[in-house]
Every structure is written in C-alpha cells, then in structure tokens.
Design a protein around this motif. Structure first.
Motif, PDB file in Angstrom:
ATOM      1  N   LEU A  18       0.833  -1.204   0.000  1.00 25.17           N
ATOM      2  CA  LEU A  18       0.000   0.000   0.000  1.00 25.17           C
ATOM      3  C   LEU A  18       0.870   1.257   0.000  1.00 25.17           C
ATOM      4  O   LEU A  18       0.616   2.199  -0.764  1.00 25.17           O
ATOM      5  N   ASP A  19       1.893   1.291   0.842  1.00 22.88           N
ATOM      6  CA  ASP A  19       2.781   2.454   0.903  1.00 22.88           C
ATOM      7  C   ASP A  19       3.463   2.696  -0.442  1.00 22.88           C
ATOM      8  O   ASP A  19       3.576   3.831  -0.902  1.00 22.88           O
ATOM      9  N   GLN A  20       3.902   1.617  -1.094  1.00 24.53           N
ATOM     10  CA  GLN A  20       4.575   1.735  -2.392  1.00 24.53           C
ATOM     11  C   GLN A  20       3.596   2.246  -3.452  1.00 24.53           C
ATOM     12  O   GLN A  20       3.907   3.173  -4.203  1.00 24.53           O
ATOM     13  N   LEU A  21       2.404   1.661  -3.505  1.00 28.12           N
ATOM     14  CA  LEU A  21       1.427   2.055  -4.519  1.00 28.12           C
ATOM     15  C   LEU A  21       0.955   3.490  -4.333  1.00 28.12           C
ATOM     16  O   LEU A  21       0.829   4.242  -5.298  1.00 28.12           O
ATOM     17  N   SER A  22       0.689   3.878  -3.087  1.00 28.94           N
ATOM     18  CA  SER A  22       0.138   5.208  -2.849  1.00 28.94           C
ATOM     19  C   SER A  22       1.210   6.303  -2.871  1.00 28.94           C
ATOM     20  O   SER A  22       0.870   7.481  -2.952  1.00 28.94           O
ATOM     21  N   GLY A  23       2.456   5.934  -2.855  1.00 27.28           N
ATOM     22  CA  GLY A  23       3.537   6.917  -2.932  1.00 27.28           C
ATOM     23  C   GLY A  23       4.221   6.861  -4.284  1.00 27.28           C
ATOM     24  O   GLY A  23       3.815   7.525  -5.252  1.00 27.28           O
ATOM     25  N   GLU A  24       5.243   6.043  -4.361  1.00 26.99           N
ATOM     26  CA  GLU A  24       6.048   5.908  -5.573  1.00 26.99           C
ATOM     27  C   GLU A  24       5.219   5.448  -6.784  1.00 26.99           C
ATOM     28  O   GLU A  24       5.414   5.921  -7.896  1.00 26.99           O
ATOM     29  N   GLY A  25       4.262   4.544  -6.553  1.00 29.22           N
ATOM     30  CA  GLY A  25       3.437   4.024  -7.649  1.00 29.22           C
ATOM     31  C   GLY A  25       2.604   5.108  -8.298  1.00 29.22           C
ATOM     32  O   GLY A  25       2.507   5.181  -9.531  1.00 29.22           O
ATOM     33  N   ARG A  26       1.992   5.963  -7.503  1.00 32.45           N
ATOM     34  CA  ARG A  26       1.191   7.069  -8.046  1.00 32.45           C
ATOM     35  C   ARG A  26       2.061   8.056  -8.823  1.00 32.45           C
ATOM     36  O   ARG A  26       1.654   8.568  -9.861  1.00 32.45           O
ATOM     37  N   THR A  27       3.264   8.314  -8.322  1.00 26.93           N
ATOM     38  CA  THR A  27       4.171   9.227  -9.014  1.00 26.93           C
ATOM     39  C   THR A  27       4.561   8.657 -10.377  1.00 26.93           C
ATOM     40  O   THR A  27       4.543   9.368 -11.380  1.00 26.93           O
ATOM     41  N   GLU A  28       4.887   7.363 -10.422  1.00 28.06           N
ATOM     42  CA  GLU A  28       5.282   6.717 -11.681  1.00 28.06           C
ATOM     43  C   GLU A  28       4.153   6.748 -12.703  1.00 28.06           C
ATOM     44  O   GLU A  28       4.389   7.056 -13.874  1.00 28.06           O
ATOM     45  N   ILE A  29       2.941   6.429 -12.294  1.00 30.08           N
ATOM     46  CA  ILE A  29       1.828   6.382 -13.236  1.00 30.08           C
ATOM     47  C   ILE A  29       1.495   7.788 -13.732  1.00 30.08           C
ATOM     48  O   ILE A  29       1.149   7.972 -14.901  1.00 30.08           O
ATOM     49  N   ALA A  30       1.619   8.791 -12.871  1.00 26.84           N
ATOM     50  CA  ALA A  30       1.377  10.171 -13.293  1.00 26.84           C
ATOM     51  C   ALA A  30       2.385  10.574 -14.367  1.00 26.84           C
ATOM     52  O   ALA A  30       2.034  11.246 -15.349  1.00 26.84           O
ATOM     53  N   LYS A  31       3.634  10.163 -14.218  1.00 33.21           N
ATOM     54  CA  LYS A  31       4.666  10.461 -15.219  1.00 33.21           C
ATOM     55  C   LYS A  31       4.355   9.761 -16.538  1.00 33.21           C
ATOM     56  O   LYS A  31       4.531  10.338 -17.614  1.00 33.21           O
ATOM     57  N   LYS A  32       3.887   8.496 -16.482  1.00 31.87           N
ATOM     58  CA  LYS A  32       3.529   7.764 -17.701  1.00 31.87           C
ATOM     59  C   LYS A  32       2.384   8.454 -18.434  1.00 31.87           C
ATOM     60  O   LYS A  32       2.403   8.587 -19.653  1.00 31.87           O
ATOM     61  N   ILE A  33       1.388   8.882 -17.671  1.00 27.78           N
ATOM     62  CA  ILE A  33       0.228   9.555 -18.274  1.00 27.78           C
ATOM     63  C   ILE A  33       0.672  10.866 -18.915  1.00 27.78           C
ATOM     64  O   ILE A  33       0.276  11.182 -20.037  1.00 27.78           O
ATOM     65  N   GLU A  34       1.489  11.629 -18.220  1.00 30.33           N
ATOM     66  CA  GLU A  34       1.968  12.914 -18.753  1.00 30.33           C
ATOM     67  C   GLU A  34       2.796  12.709 -20.017  1.00 30.33           C
ATOM     68  O   GLU A  34       2.625  13.435 -21.007  1.00 30.33           O
ATOM     69  N   ALA A  35       3.671  11.703 -20.008  1.00 29.60           N
ATOM     70  CA  ALA A  35       4.498  11.426 -21.190  1.00 29.60           C
ATOM     71  C   ALA A  35       3.624  11.016 -22.373  1.00 29.60           C
ATOM     72  O   ALA A  35       3.840  11.445 -23.510  1.00 29.60           O
ATOM     73  N   ALA A  36       2.618  10.184 -22.120  1.00 29.00           N
ATOM     74  CA  ALA A  36       1.722   9.744 -23.186  1.00 29.00           C
ATOM     75  C   ALA A  36       0.873  10.911 -23.691  1.00 29.00           C
ATOM     76  O   ALA A  36       0.608  11.023 -24.888  1.00 29.00           O
ATOM     77  N   ARG A  37       0.465  11.793 -22.797  1.00 25.79           N
ATOM     78  CA  ARG A  37      -0.344  12.966 -23.182  1.00 25.79           C
ATOM     79  C   ARG A  37       0.452  13.884 -24.112  1.00 25.79           C
ATOM     80  O   ARG A  37      -0.097  14.481 -25.031  1.00 25.79           O
ATOM     81  N   ASP A  38       1.754  13.973 -23.859  1.00 26.93           N
ATOM     82  CA  ASP A  38       2.616  14.821 -24.682  1.00 26.93           C
ATOM     83  C   ASP A  38       2.778  14.292 -26.108  1.00 26.93           C
ATOM     84  O   ASP A  38       3.254  15.008 -26.979  1.00 26.93           O
ATOM     85  N   GLU A  39       2.386  13.033 -26.339  1.00 29.17           N
ATOM     86  CA  GLU A  39       2.524  12.441 -27.671  1.00 29.17           C
ATOM     87  C   GLU A  39       1.462  12.948 -28.640  1.00 29.17           C
ATOM     88  O   GLU A  39       1.538  12.684 -29.831  1.00 29.17           O
TER      89      GLU A  39
END
Length: 164
Positions: free
Chosen positions: A24-45
């Motif tokens: 839970l700690d990993q998903l709600s911290g680092e995991g959320r940050t990683e997925i936000a970066k993936k979404i932002e990178a894909a949005r920039d495409e």
C-alpha cells in the motif's frame, strides 16, 4: 430492497499485514508518481483519442487505485494476530481438512492474502462453510446451508496452523 456493504474484519498474520502495508505504501507513494509520469508522457505524444499509451496508462492507474482502495479497506478492518495454536480447534489462519461428499478437501481458513505464494484454496471464516466449522474441534461434524438452500454436512478431519 437495497443492501449496504459493510466491511468486516479479516484475520491477517503480522507478516501478511506488514507485506500488504508495504505494498500500500509503495502504490500510494512511488506508484502514483510513476503512473502520473507515464500519463503525462503519453499525453505529450498528441491526440488522446488514438493514443494507445495514454489509454493503457489510464487503465493501469484505474487498476492501481482499485488495489489501493482494496488494501486500505482490508488493513483498516484487519484483525492482526499471531499464528493460531496447534490445538486441533479450527480458527482463521489454519489449514483445514474436511470430509465432504465422500472426498477430503483441504483449504486455508481466512484471507487469501495469508495464502500468498501457495496454491491452497481459501475459504473466508465468514463464508457458510467457514462459519460452520470455525471454533470446532477435529472430529466434529458441522452443517451449513449451500446457496441453493441444501444442507451440507462436513466432518473436520484436520486443522493445523498455516506455515507460509
């Protein structure tokens, strides 16, 4: 008629609780940050309608958020305990063998989160079978009602603490 689902406490070993809390700690911290970066990178495409990477990242985000909600509910309502005593009395955290319909069936009584890494079938202590046998000694008989209303009798043949 409507029913409201109310969370009920589940038995977890301290090891399972600690493992799930770390997830839970990993998903709600680092995991959320990683997925936000993936979404932002894909949005920039570019065009989001035909952007497979964007849609895949959003789907991954949805699954991760669902897992976060599931873990939060499970941990908030967990009864954390030590391994049950090896005293032949059925309780959550035990591997139980019952005779049913002429066959022996072995399963873990408790949460499937305790069974991580095993191929054991898991029955909740709140299931009809689990509720019928919980607290009974090896050798005892128990009866429960199947979803179709049929009464099913089982004989408890064994109950040992689960060793992960």
């Amino acid at each position: 008629m409507s029913e409201t689902a109310t969370p009920t406490a589940s038995y977890l070993t301290q090891e399972a609780f600690d493992r799930l809390k770390a997830e839970l700690d990993q998903l709600s911290g680092e995991g959320r940050t990683e997925i936000a970066k993936k979404i932002e990178a894909a949005r920039d495409e570019g065009d989001l309608k035909e952007n497979g990477g964007y849609h895949a990242a959003k789907e991954e985000q949805g699954k991760m958020e669902a897992r976060i909600r599931q873990l939060t509910q499970l941990l908030d309502n967990a009864t954390v305990g030590t391994k049950p005593a090896d005293d032949g009395i059925v309780e959550p955290g035990m591997v139980v063998t019952v005779a049913m319909f002429g066959d022996d069936i072995t399963f873990l009584l408790g949460s499937r989160e305790i069974a991580e890494g095993t191929d054991l079938e898991v029955y909740s202590e709140k299931s009809p079978l689990g509720a019928a046998i919980n607290g009974k000694k090896v050798g005892a008989k128990a009866t429960y009602s199947a979803p179709n209303g049929k009464k099913i009798e089982v004989t408890i043949k064994g109950a040992k603490p689960h060793v992960p």
